[in-house]
Design a protein around this motif. Structure first.
Motif, short mmCIF file in Angstrom:
data_model
loop_
_atom_site.label_atom_id
_atom_site.label_comp_id
_atom_site.label_asym_id
_atom_site.label_seq_id
_atom_site.Cartn_x
_atom_site.Cartn_y
_atom_site.Cartn_z
N LYS A 245 3.41 -11.23 1.20
CA LYS A 245 2.33 -10.00 0.86
C LYS A 245 1.48 -9.81 2.01
O LYS A 245 1.09 -10.61 2.68
CB LYS A 245 1.55 -10.44 -0.57
N SER B 193 -1.36 -1.84 1.19
CA SER B 193 -0.60 -3.07 1.15
C SER B 193 0.89 -2.77 1.17
O SER B 193 1.39 -1.48 1.01
CB SER B 193 -0.96 -3.85 -0.18
N ASN B 194 1.83 -3.83 1.09
CA ASN B 194 3.19 -3.59 0.91
C ASN B 194 3.64 -4.12 -0.31
O ASN B 194 4.90 -4.15 -0.54
CB ASN B 194 3.90 -4.39 2.06
N GLU B 195 2.66 -4.26 -1.20
CA GLU B 195 2.95 -4.77 -2.61
C GLU B 195 3.46 -3.56 -3.49
O GLU B 195 2.84 -2.74 -3.61
CB GLU B 195 1.92 -5.25 -3.21
N ALA B 196 4.73 -3.93 -3.99
CA ALA B 196 5.40 -2.89 -4.83
C ALA B 196 5.17 -1.37 -4.23
O ALA B 196 4.92 -0.41 -4.79
CB ALA B 196 4.63 -2.67 -6.34
N TYR C 148 0.03 -0.41 -6.43
CA TYR C 148 -1.29 -0.92 -6.82
C TYR C 148 -2.54 -0.69 -5.86
O TYR C 148 -3.59 -1.20 -6.38
CB TYR C 148 -1.37 -2.50 -7.28
N ASP C 149 -2.40 0.02 -4.70
CA ASP C 149 -3.51 0.29 -3.67
C ASP C 149 -4.47 0.91 -4.42
O ASP C 149 -5.83 0.61 -4.03
CB ASP C 149 -2.86 1.16 -2.66
#
Length: 233
Positions: free
Chosen positions: A104, A150-153, A157-158
């Motif tokens: 993450k 972010s690189n999350e999903a 969820y940013d």
């Protein structure tokens, strides 16, 4: 009240040249510069007591910005000293990067704009070469301007996470000591290198449901600027 205090300080600096204008050579002008700013202890504040940040690396990268505005240089008669009140607009802040063991990554940006009010006491040891010291009070005009990527999903969820940080971190006013080295050319061109050393906590943590730790987040700013005086000595 926080607006009244810097105005009182600025008025006190102005009172000297206005009162003794018959013995003071006054010039005025505009300046614009580039800066790099950092805030102390910010990763430690954000990591806080949240165990999900274990086995992670969070670093301060600093932020580039601009500073510019109006100055009034009041050189005392038959001396090598001057008092220089200023009103400046500054863009500064901090960028935090995060990486952990599971891949993450995110980047958190604090993007603040300040109205800076203060003054320098300047000494001219040789021609236009000058050294200065003073203090500036910065009124924070954008205390909740925060970005998050972010690189999350795929960044799904940013938006929600950005709101989490907006609710948890409040930018405050800044108060800093200033140390300057400059040179003034005869053609009214001024070069100026400064270091601003923050002396107060300028980020407040709302600890309610968050795991942030409240500590001293002080500013540190390096700035190089170019100025032009509309009236020579």
């Amino acid at each position: 009240m926080k607006v009244i205090l810097p105005l009182i300080i600025f008025s006190l600096f102005l009172s000297v040249p206005i009162y003794s204008q018959n013995e003071t050579n006054i010039t005025y002008g505009l300046k614009l510069g580039a800066l790099h700013s950092t805030f102390s202890n910010l990763p430690e504040s954000i990591k806080g007591r949240d165990n999900t940040f274990d086995n992670s690396v969070m670093e301060s990268k600093g932020k580039f910005g601009l500073e510019g505005g109006f100055f009034l240089n009041c050189k005392l008669h038959d001396t090598r000293v001057a008092i220089q009140p200023e009103i400046l607009f500054r863009q500064s802040g901090e960028k935090i990067t995060y990486k952990d063991a599971v891949g993450k990554e995110f980047e958190l940006g604090l993007n603040y704009a300040f109205l800076q009010i203060g003054a320098l006491y300047k000494v001219y040891p040789y021609e236009g070469l000058n050294f200065g010291a003073g203090a500036f009070y910065g009124i924070n005009l954008s205390p909740n301007d925060i970005t998050y990527k972010s690189n999350e999903a795929g960044g799904m969820y940013d938006v929600a996470t950005r709101q989490f940080y907006k609710d948890g971190l409040d930018g405050d006013d800044d108060f800093a000591l200033c140390f300057a080295l400059g040179y003034e050319l005869h053609q009214s061109i001024h070069f100026d290198f400064r270091y601003y050393l923050g002396v107060k906590d300028m980020i407040k943590s709302n600890a309610s449901s968050f795991q942030f730790i409240e500590n001293q987040n002080k500013s540190s700013v390096f700035c190089f600027s170019l100025g032009y005086s509309f009236h020579e000595w």
